[in-house]
Design a protein around this motif. Structure first.
Motif, PDB file in Angstrom:
ATOM      1  N   ALA A  42     -24.205  66.220 -28.921  1.00 58.30           N
ATOM      2  CA  ALA A  42     -24.967  65.305 -29.774  1.00 58.30           C
ATOM      3  C   ALA A  42     -26.466  65.448 -29.540  1.00 58.30           C
ATOM      4  O   ALA A  42     -27.265  65.429 -30.494  1.00 58.30           O
ATOM      5  CB  ALA A  42     -24.514  63.871 -29.521  1.00 58.30           C
ATOM      6  N   GLU A  43     -26.843  65.607 -28.282  1.00 57.63           N
ATOM      7  CA  GLU A  43     -28.268  65.768 -27.981  1.00 57.63           C
ATOM      8  C   GLU A  43     -28.801  67.088 -28.529  1.00 57.63           C
ATOM      9  O   GLU A  43     -29.968  67.172 -28.939  1.00 57.63           O
ATOM     10  CB  GLU A  43     -28.480  65.681 -26.471  1.00 57.63           C
ATOM     11  N   TYR A  44     -27.944  68.110 -28.550  1.00 55.26           N
ATOM     12  CA  TYR A  44     -28.373  69.381 -29.141  1.00 55.26           C
ATOM     13  C   TYR A  44     -28.655  69.216 -30.636  1.00 55.26           C
ATOM     14  O   TYR A  44     -29.677  69.690 -31.139  1.00 55.26           O
ATOM     15  CB  TYR A  44     -27.315  70.455 -28.926  1.00 55.26           C
ATOM     16  N   VAL A  45     -27.737  68.548 -31.337  1.00 59.76           N
ATOM     17  CA  VAL A  45     -27.959  68.317 -32.771  1.00 59.76           C
ATOM     18  C   VAL A  45     -29.231  67.504 -32.970  1.00 59.76           C
ATOM     19  O   VAL A  45     -30.027  67.772 -33.877  1.00 59.76           O
ATOM     20  CB  VAL A  45     -26.738  67.628 -33.406  1.00 59.76           C
ATOM     21  N   GLN A  46     -29.454  66.511 -32.110  1.00 58.34           N
ATOM     22  CA  GLN A  46     -30.684  65.722 -32.192  1.00 58.34           C
ATOM     23  C   GLN A  46     -31.914  66.609 -32.000  1.00 58.34           C
ATOM     24  O   GLN A  46     -32.938  66.424 -32.677  1.00 58.34           O
ATOM     25  CB  GLN A  46     -30.658  64.627 -31.139  1.00 58.34           C
ATOM     26  N   SER A  47     -31.814  67.600 -31.100  1.00 56.43           N
ATOM     27  CA  SER A  47     -32.955  68.472 -30.810  1.00 56.43           C
ATOM     28  C   SER A  47     -33.324  69.370 -31.986  1.00 56.43           C
ATOM     29  O   SER A  47     -34.434  69.920 -32.022  1.00 56.43           O
ATOM     30  CB  SER A  47     -32.660  69.339 -29.583  1.00 56.43           C
ATOM     31  N   LEU A  48     -32.408  69.533 -32.934  1.00 53.49           N
ATOM     32  CA  LEU A  48     -32.706  70.341 -34.119  1.00 53.49           C
ATOM     33  C   LEU A  48     -33.709  69.644 -35.034  1.00 53.49           C
ATOM     34  O   LEU A  48     -34.265  70.276 -35.945  1.00 53.49           O
ATOM     35  CB  LEU A  48     -31.417  70.630 -34.898  1.00 53.49           C
ATOM     36  N   ASP A  49     -33.897  68.352 -34.788  1.00 51.68           N
ATOM     37  CA  ASP A  49     -34.860  67.544 -35.553  1.00 51.68           C
ATOM     38  C   ASP A  49     -34.555  67.587 -37.047  1.00 51.68           C
ATOM     39  O   ASP A  49     -35.445  67.746 -37.886  1.00 51.68           O
ATOM     40  CB  ASP A  49     -36.294  68.028 -35.274  1.00 51.68           C
ATOM     41  N   ARG A  50     -33.247  67.429 -37.347  1.00 47.79           N
ATOM     42  CA  ARG A  50     -32.792  67.376 -38.720  1.00 47.79           C
ATOM     43  C   ARG A  50     -32.099  66.027 -38.934  1.00 47.79           C
ATOM     44  O   ARG A  50     -31.351  65.574 -38.051  1.00 47.79           O
ATOM     45  CB  ARG A  50     -31.799  68.512 -39.012  1.00 47.79           C
TER      46      ARG A  50
END
Length: 209
Positions: A42-50
């Protein structure tokens, strides 16, 4: 306007001390490490800034628990969708190595391209495509996250890439809490990224075939 990108997220490590093929059996939730893996995804998806505008998950315990960090981070309640669930297989509840030592079980291996031990790959691809397309079209922009299982994600990858669905389950590129991302380009699904943001060293990953 439909979604911008769709992420198929695999669940984290399951608490499975007996190392059985749990398939759709109830009572198999995430281990402590599995919860950490789910949060890393989840934090990785958040890091995509999308912007993430929709969250969908399989109704099994391990996927619902893997969706929880996405709810916390993006404020979205997951929509349960039976179409992204783990496929059925005849070896549920068994140790695969032991099961294969029994000649009576060899009949289930006679047609691996289908496969003869469980739900046909083509049926899995069809239901995944319907779920993905519906989720893609149901939002007004942003990204969709679907928390699912290894086999549905892997055969979706094969179908999108135009590769035969016959494969060795040990060779799947779909790690725990991995993220396989797609877009629709010229009216067809196109894979655009694959990531393994979670630390999985020493993980137990023997839940399905």
């Amino acid at each position: 306007m439909p979604a911008d990108r769709l992420h198929l997220v695999r669940h984290g490590e399951v608490h499975n001390p007996r190392r059985v093929l749990y398939g759709r059996l109830p009572g198999y939730g995430l281990s402590d490490d599995g919860r950490r893996m789910a949060r890393q995804a989840a934090e990785y998806v958040q890091s995509l800034d999308r912007p993430v505008t929709s969250l969908v998950c399989s109704p099994l315990q391990r996927t619902k628990e893997s969706a929880e960090p996405f709810t916390e981070i993006f404020g979205l309640e997951p929509v349960l969708d039976e179409r992204v669930i783990e496929p059925t297989n005849v070896f549920e509840g068994r140790h695969m190595t032991r099961a294969l030592l029994n000649p009576w079980n060899w009949r289930h291996l006679r047609r691996p391209s289908i496969p003869s031990w469980g739900e046909p790959y083509l049926d899995v691809i069809a239901r995944m495509n319907k779920a993905m397309t519906e989720a893609w079209e149901a939002v007004d922009g942003g990204d969709v996250v679907i928390v699912s299982h290894q086999l549905p994600i892997w055969v979706t990858h094969l179908a999108v890439a135009g590769i035969t669905t016959r494969h060795d389950p040990r060779d799947r590129r779909c790690a725990l809490s991995s993220i396989t991302s797609f877009q629709i380009v010229d009216s067809k699904w196109t894979e655009v990224a694959y990531a393994e943001p979670a630390s999985t060293a020493g993980a137990i990953d023997v839940g399905a075939v």
